[in-house]
Design an enzyme around this catalytic site. Structure first.
Site, PDB file in Angstrom:
ATOM      1  N   LYS A  63       1.080  -1.667  -0.287  1.00 48.43           N
ATOM      2  CA  LYS A  63       0.003  -0.005   0.114  1.00 48.43           C
ATOM      3  C   LYS A  63       0.781   1.535   0.248  1.00 48.43           C
ATOM      4  O   LYS A  63       0.775   2.466  -0.146  1.00 48.43           O
ATOM      5  CB  LYS A  63      -0.943   0.047   1.311  1.00 48.43           C
ATOM      6  CG  LYS A  63      -2.157  -0.933   0.804  1.00 48.43           C
ATOM      7  CD  LYS A  63      -3.376  -0.404   0.193  1.00 48.43           C
ATOM      8  CE  LYS A  63      -4.701  -1.055   0.336  1.00 48.43           C
ATOM      9  NZ  LYS A  63      -5.670  -0.627  -0.482  1.00 48.43           N
ATOM     10  N   SER A 314       0.693 -10.512  -0.579  1.00 51.53           N
ATOM     11  CA  SER A 314       0.079  -8.879  -1.020  1.00 51.53           C
ATOM     12  C   SER A 314       0.442  -7.684   0.727  1.00 51.53           C
ATOM     13  O   SER A 314       0.504  -6.388   0.498  1.00 51.53           O
ATOM     14  CB  SER A 314      -0.814  -8.302  -1.280  1.00 51.53           C
ATOM     15  OG  SER A 314      -2.352  -8.807  -0.821  1.00 51.53           O
TER      16      SER A 314
HETATM   17  C1  LIG Z   1      -3.176  -7.370   2.490  1.00 50.59           C
HETATM   18  C2  LIG Z   1      -3.868  -6.622   0.955  1.00 50.59           C
HETATM   19  N1  LIG Z   1      -4.076  -7.595   0.023  1.00 50.59           N
HETATM   20  C3  LIG Z   1      -4.868  -6.695  -0.888  1.00 50.59           C
HETATM   21  C4  LIG Z   1      -5.791  -6.095  -1.099  1.00 50.59           C
HETATM   22  C5  LIG Z   1      -6.470  -5.564  -1.597  1.00 50.59           C
HETATM   23  O1  LIG Z   1      -5.719  -4.712  -2.581  1.00 50.59           O
HETATM   24  P1  LIG Z   1      -7.244  -4.100  -3.631  1.00 50.59           P
HETATM   25  O2  LIG Z   1      -8.263  -2.731  -2.162  1.00 50.59           O
HETATM   26  O3  LIG Z   1      -5.990  -2.834  -4.549  1.00 50.59           O
HETATM   27  O4  LIG Z   1      -7.514  -4.462  -4.710  1.00 50.59           O
HETATM   28  C6  LIG Z   1      -5.444  -5.028   0.038  1.00 50.59           C
HETATM   29  C7  LIG Z   1      -6.526  -4.219   0.578  1.00 50.59           C
HETATM   30  O5  LIG Z   1      -6.360  -3.271   1.548  1.00 50.59           O
HETATM   31  C8  LIG Z   1      -4.227  -5.604   1.552  1.00 50.59           C
HETATM   32  O6  LIG Z   1      -4.341  -5.217   2.512  1.00 50.59           O
END
Ligand SMILES: Cc1ncc(COP(=O)(O)O)c(C=O)c1O
Length: 340
Positions: A63, A314
């Protein structure tokens, strides 16, 4: 810009903004994951699954990329007035750190049940944290009031071209380190990460396929794609990071244009993937961050013989006590023995 489509130049610009300020995270590999797929009759390229390790990013999630890129685009006046955002946690931390680096005051709104470590980390980066609402939908409504009352600039968690361009730099880095990648998979909350990656990768290397993963209880993008309009939901999933109450205008348009598919996964499968990441790959990945791997391991992503597959880890912001509780109830995946 074409309506609601972020062009490749914006991703390249974002990478320039970010280089040297964030980690170029590594790509990990797992042959054990390759064996799990083998047992399902899917033979991936060189027998391994690749994972872009954004849980090792500054603040523990991707993020910070979108937050820094957006902060860079603010006017002096907007910087002086301060910014506001809302988040279940990871975007909050990203904005808090980006604002701190830019010397901008940040107000961060989080649902009252937000993960404690994410609240503490945002405060630690100097943000003013306001906890409000049972669900993120309630937090969102209150955030709009506070923004208007205090005349702050909103840093959207996903529906913004600068945020999408920042998150999409994950895709550019995947291409740099893995130029022969065939399939990329990422979790979807509001959709900036996955659609940003898809745009950056497909505009650079057409033919690569990109899939998104949503929890069954948090399917706002799936519904939006089905109905071709933004649908409001009340997210309910163990993967709090994927719990967006709706897809955005930008992210829906980008998803329609660039994604090869969005698959739904139930919470037990997401937890099995989280457990696999920890036990087998030795990586502390939060459930939202492990959803993409889980979708691949459970055979939900279309993969052809010999294709090279990269999932995105992510984020890794989860309290270990909480993770222990969650995983205690999660069945491990069956792992076939190695062939010697
Ligand atoms: C760990 C994690 N993965 C994926 C996402 C998804 O991202 P997006 O909202 O851009 O789809 C988030 C969003 O907060 C997240 O914190």
């Amino acid at each position: 810009m074409t309506e609601h489509i972020v062009p490749l130049e914006r991703f390249v610009d974002a990478r320039r903004v970010l280089v040297g300020r964030i980690n170029h995270t590594p790509i990990l590999t797992s042959t054990t994951a390759g064996r799990v797929l083998d047992a399902r009759g899917i033979r991936v390229g060189d027998g391994r699954i690749y994972a872009k390790a954004e849980h090792l990013q500054k603040t523990g999630a991707f993020k910070i990329r979108g937050a820094l890129n957006k902060m860079e685009a603010l006017t002096q006046r907007e910087r002086k007035a301060g910014v506001i955002t809302l988040s279940a946690g990871n975007h909050a931390q990203g904005v808090a750190l980006a604002a701190h680096q830019a010397g901008v005051h940040a107000v961060v709104m989080m649902p009252s049940g937000a993960v404690r470590s994410k609240v503490d980390a945002s405060r630690g980066y100097g943000a003013e944290v306001i906890l409000f609402g049972e669900h993120v939908g309630e937090t969102w409504a209150r955030m709009e009031e506070v923004q208007a009352e205090r005349r702050l600039t909103f840093v959207p968690p996903f529906d913004d071209p600068y945020v999408i361009a920042g998150q999409g730099t994950v895709g550019l880095e995947i291409l740099i380190d893995m130029p022969d990648v065939d399939v990329v998979v990422a979790g979807i909350g509001g959709g900036a990460l996955c659609t940003g990656i898809a745009a950056a990768i497909k505009e650079t290397k057409p033919g690569t396929r990109v899939y998104g993963v949503e929890p069954v209880g948090s399917n706002s993008m799936t519904l939006a794609l089905e109905r071709n309009e933004i649908v409001r939901i009340q997210p309910d999933s163990v993967a709090d990071g994927l719990g967006s109450p709706f897809a955005g205008e930008w992210t829906l348009a980008m998803a329609k244009h660039y994604l090869d598919g969005v698959v739904l996964l139930d919470d037990p499968s997401i937890l099995a993937g989280t457990r696999f990441a920890l036990e087998r790959m030795k990586q502390l990945v939060e459930p939202a961050g492990a959803a993409a791997l889980a979708a691949v391991l459970f055979g939900q992503i279309p993969i052809n013989e010999g294709e090279r597959v990269c999932v995105v880890f992510s984020g890794g912001n989860v309290e270990v006590d909480r993770l222990g509780e969650l995983l205690a109830g999660a069945a491990p995946l069956e792992i076939p023995a190695p062939v010697v």
